[in-house]
Design an enzyme around this catalytic site. Structure first.
Site, PDB file in Angstrom:
ATOM      1  N   HIS B 196       8.906   5.058  16.838  1.00 44.14           N
ATOM      2  CA  HIS B 196       9.036   5.971  17.972  1.00 44.14           C
ATOM      3  C   HIS B 196      10.276   6.806  17.735  1.00 44.14           C
ATOM      4  CE1 HIS B 196       8.605   7.201  22.234  1.00 44.14           C
ATOM      5  NE2 HIS B 196       9.883   7.457  22.078  1.00 44.14           N
ATOM      6  N   CYS B 197      10.117   8.098  17.664  1.00 45.30           N
ATOM      7  CA  CYS B 197      11.242   8.965  17.342  1.00 45.30           C
ATOM      8  C   CYS B 197      11.745   9.668  18.588  1.00 45.30           C
ATOM      9  CB  CYS B 197      10.820   9.997  16.305  1.00 45.30           C
ATOM     10  SG  CYS B 197      12.174  11.051  15.783  1.00 45.30           S
TER      11      CYS B 197
END
Lengths: 161, 495
Positions: B196-197
Site C-alpha cells: 500500500h503506497c
C-alpha cells in the site's frame, strides 16, 4: 414433453431456486484464470457430464486466450506505455474483447443447454473470477414432472456420452 | 449523496447500516430509495475507499500524502521550467525543456493512473458462496461442527511443483488466490498485492503495478534530469561570474533554486533506489510482499523456488509490464440490481443449508462490526472525555484512539523511504491494541496476521506474533461473543 422451462426468462419467472453449485478455480498452473473441470455431484441428475466439461473447457480456453502473453499483447503494452497509458481511455483492451466473447458464449450456453435443464450459469466476472456459479432451479409448478423429464433427457443423452 | 466524495471520510451507507441494526442488509436503504434514484455499486462498496467522479476514480481513504506528492512534483518541475529552462535553452539547446516537458507529462500521467485505478480488488463473497465455502471447510475438517477451536483455514495447492498455501480471508470470506493479500488500510483483498503506497494514495496490485513502476522510473529520470541541469545552470553561471556570485544571484533572481535542488537531491537517491528495487522485483517476478517475507529463495536446487517466475529476466519483465491488463472485478459504476440483492439471505427463497441463515447474520455482523469501528473512530475523542462509565461496560478506552492512530500515522509523511511501507505500519498499530480489544476485534485482527509481517522490519516482531497466534486459536470463541459485543456497541453508538 412435460412443461419444462424453455427460456431464460421463463426460468427466472416460473422456477424457484433450489441450490447453487460453485465450480472453483484451478490454481495448479499459477495465477492464470482456469476453472476446475471436476464434475460436481449435485449436477449428476441434471446434466450430462460431457456437456458440462465441454463448457468449462471452452471457458478455460477463452480465459487462456485473454491472458496469453505473446506478440499482440506486447504490442498493445508497448503502445500503451508510449502514450503514457492514455490510449486505454479510447481503446478496448484485448482482455475486454475476450470477456465480451465469454459473456456471449455463456448466454448462448444458458439458452441452449442449461436453461432447458433447469440450470443457470453465472458469468465468473460477476463473482470476481473466483467461481462459476451454477444455479439449480426446481420448476415450481411441476417439480415432480421436471425430475422425470430430466431423467428421460439424461437417459437420452447418456448414449452419446 | 454527492458524487464528489470529498464530503468527509465516511460515506452515507455506513450510517445507514448502524441505524438499521435489527435486520440490516445494506441493500435495505437502496431498496427503499429504489423508486427515486438507483444506486451505483460504488456507493455501497464495503471496503475503505474513496470514490470520485461517480465511481470512475478510486483511491484509498488517506490521500493527504498523495497531495503532497503532487505538490512536490508540480512545484519542483514548475520552478525548473520557469527559472532554469530559459537560460539553458538559450545557452545549450531548446531540447532541454522539450525533453523535460515530455518526462513531466509522463510522470503525471502514470501517477494519476496509479492513484486513480483499481489495483485489483477482489469483491467480497456473496452469501451463497460464503456458505458453500463454510460447508466445504466443515467437511474438510471433519470433526465436530464449529466448536470453539476450529483449525486455521488454509487450502494447499500445487503450483508448478511448489506447494502454496491459500489462506482464508475472514473479512472477504474467500480463499485468497495465490499472491493476493488483504490490505488492512483499504480493507480489501487485492490480487498480486505488492504494497500500500501512501505516496500515491492507493494500493499497488496486479492492475496498477505497471503504472506504478513506470511512474517511479520516469520520476527517477525526471529528478536526475532536473538535478543535473540545475547543477549545470549553476556551473555555467559561475563560469561567467564566479561561484559565490552565481549562488548569490540565484536566490535574488531565482528565489527557490537552492530549496528545490535540495529536494531533488534527496528525491534522487530515494526514488532511484526504489526504482532499482522494483526492477529487481520485476525481473525475478516477485512482489514486495513476497520479497519482504522471503517467500521464495533464489537457489533453484532448494525446496523453495518461485513458481511464478518464467525462468528468464526478459520474459518476467515483459509479462509484468506488457502483459494483458485484466479488467476491474468490482464494477464500480454498475447499478445495483434490485432483483438480485447481494447480501440478502432468505428473501429470495434460498433454503439450501442450515448455515445460510447464520451466514447472513454473520455478514450483517461484519457490516455492524465495520460500521461500529468507524463510529468508534469518529466518537473516540468526545467519548474519552465525557463517558467513562459506558466504556467500562464493553470496551477499554485506549483502544479506540489507537485505531485512528495508525491510520493517521501514515499521512504524516514518515521518514521511511517512500513506497517501501507495506501495510506494516498500520498492522503494528492494530496489533498494539490486540490485547485491549479482544472481543469483536479478534475477527478483524486475523487479517494483519495474514498481512506481511517480516521479521526484520518490525523490531517487536515476536511478541506480536505470539499475540497473533493466540488470537487465531481463540477466534471462534469470539464468534459467539460477536453478537453480544456488536449489540452492545450498537447501543453505545446510538447514545
Amino acid at each position: 414433453l412435460c412443461p419444462q422451462v424453455h427460456s431464460l426468462q421463463e426460468l427466472r419467472r416460473s422456477a424457484s431456486l433450489a441450490t447453487k453449485v460453485f465450480v472453483q478455480r484451478d490454481y495448479s498452473d499459477g495465477t492464470t484464470c482456469q476453472f476446475q473441470t471436476k464434475f460436481p455431484p449435485e449436477l449428476e441428475s441434471r446434466i450430462e457430464r460431457q456437456l458440462f466439461e465441454e463448457t468449462v473447457k471452452t471457458l478455460n480456453g477463452f480465459y487462456a486466450e485473454a491472458e496469453k502473453i505473446g506478440g499482440s499483447s506486447y504490442l498493445e503494452g508497448c503502445l500503451a506505455c508510449a502514450t503514457a497509458y492514455f490510449i486505454f481511455l479510447c481503446m478496448e483492451t484485448h482482455y475486454e474483447k475476450v470477456l465480451k466473447k465469454i459473456s456471449k458464449y455463456i448466454h448462448d450456453q444458458n439458452e441452449k443447454i442449461y436453461a432447458p435443464r433447469g440450470l443457470l450459469l453465472t458469468d465468473p466476472l460477476e463473482r470476481g473470477m473466483r467461481v462459476i456459479e451454477i444455479s439449480i432451479y426446481e420448476d415450481r409448478c411441476s417439480s415432480g414432472s421436471s425430475s422425470s423429464g430430466s431423467s428421460s433427457s439424461s437417459s437420452g443423452g447418456g448414449g452419446a456420452g | 449523496m454527492t458524487p464528489g466524495g470529498g464530503s468527509g471520510p465516511m460515506k452515507d451507507c455506513e450510517y445507514s447500516q448502524i441505524s438499521t441494526h435489527s435486520s440490516s442488509s445494506p441493500m435495505e436503504s437502496p431498496h427503499k430509495k429504489k423508486k427515486s434514484v438507483p444506486k451505483r455499486k460504488w456507493e455501497v462498496f464495503p471496503g475503505r475507499n474513496k470514490f470520485f467522479c461517480n465511481g470512475r476514480i478510486m483511491m484509498a481513504r488517506q490521500t493527504g500524502v498523495f497531495y503532497l506528492t503532487l505538490v512536490l512534483i508540480l512545484v519542483t518541475s514548475g520552478l525548473f521550467f520557469a527559472f532554469d529552462c530559459p537560460y539553458l535553452s538559450e545557452k545549450i539547446t531548446p531540447a532541454i525543456p522539450a525533453i523535460g516537458g515530455i518526462l513531466f507529462f509522463f510522470v503525471m500521467g502514470t501517477l494519476l493512473r496509479t492513484s486513480f485505478s483499481d489495483p485489483g480488488v477482489l469483491p467480497r463473497a456473496t452469501p451463497d458462496e460464503a456458505a458453500d465455502l463454510e460447508r466445504q471447510i466443515d467437511i474438510a475438517n471433519g470433526s465436530s461442527s464449529g466448536g470453539y477451536r476450529p483449525p486455521p483455514r488454509t487450502k494447499e495447492v500445487i503450483i508448478n511443483g511448489q506447494t502454496v498455501k491459500l489462506k482464508y480471508c475472514f473479512t472477504c470470506k474467500i480463499f485468497r488466490p495465490p499472491r493476493a493479500s488483504h490490505c488492512s488500510l483499504c480493507d480489501n483483498c487485492v490480487e498480486r498485492f505488492d504494497h500500500h503506497c501512501p505516496w500515491v494514495g492507493n494500493c499497488v496490485g496486479k492492475r496498477n503495478y505497471r503504472f506504478f513502476y513506470m511512474f517511479i522510473l520516469s520520476l527517477s529520470f525526471l529528478t536526475v534530469f532536473i538535478f543535473a541541469f540545475v547543477i549545470t545552470h549553476v556551473i555555467l553561471r559561475s563560469q561567467q561570474t564566479g561561484f559565490l556570485n552565481a549562488l548569490k544571484d540565484s536566490p535574488a533572481r531565482y528565489p527557490f533554486t537552492e530549496i528545490y535542488s535540495v529536494v531533488c537531491f534527496f528525491s534522487v537517491w530515494s526514488i532511484v533506489g526504489l526504482s532499482g528495487f522494483h526492477t529487481y522485483l520485476i525481473s525475478s517476478n516477485q512482489t514486495t510482499n513476497e520479497d519482504i517475507k522471503g517467500s521464495w529463495s533464489n537457489k533453484r536446487g532448494k525446496e523453495n523456488y518461485n513458481p511464478y517466475s518464467y525462468g528468464n529476466i526478459f520474459t518476467n519483465c515483459c509479462a509484468a509490464l506488457c502483459g494483458p491488463l485484466s479488467p476491474s472485478l468490482i464494477d464500480r459504476r454498475g447499478f445495483i440490481q434490485p432483483d438480485t440483492p447481494q447480501l440478502a439471505g432468505p428473501s429470495n427463497g434460498i433454503t439450501m443449508y442450515g448455515a445460510t441463515q447464520s451466514q447472513s447474520n454473520m455478514c450483517d455482523q461484519d457490516q455492524c462490526i465495520q460500521s461500529t469501528k468507524f463510529v468508534l473512530q469518529a466518537a473516540a475523542t468526545p467519548l474519552l472525555q465525557s463517558e467513562p462509565s459506558i466504556t467500562s461496560e464493553e470496551l477499554p478506552l485506549p483502544g479506540k484512539t489507537s485505531i485512528s492512530g495508525p491510520c493517521a500515522s501514515l499521512t504524516l509523511g514518515q521518514p521511511t523511504p517512500p513506497s517501501s511501507m507495506p501495510n506494516l505500519t498500520s498492522d503494528s498499530g492494530l496489533t498494539d491494541i490486540i490485547p485491549l480489544k479482544e472481543e469483536h476485534e479478534g475477527h478483524q485482527f486475523l487479517t494483519p496476521e495474514e498481512a506481511p509481517s517480516p521479521p526484520g522490519m518490525l523490531p517487536s516482531g515476536s511478541p506480536i506474533a505470539h499475540s497473533h497466534t493466540m488470537h487465531v486459536l481463540s477466534l471462534a470463541s469470539q464468534d459467539s461473543l460477536h453478537e453480544d459485543s456488536v449489540r452492545g456497541l450498537v447501543k453505545l453508538s446510538s447514545v
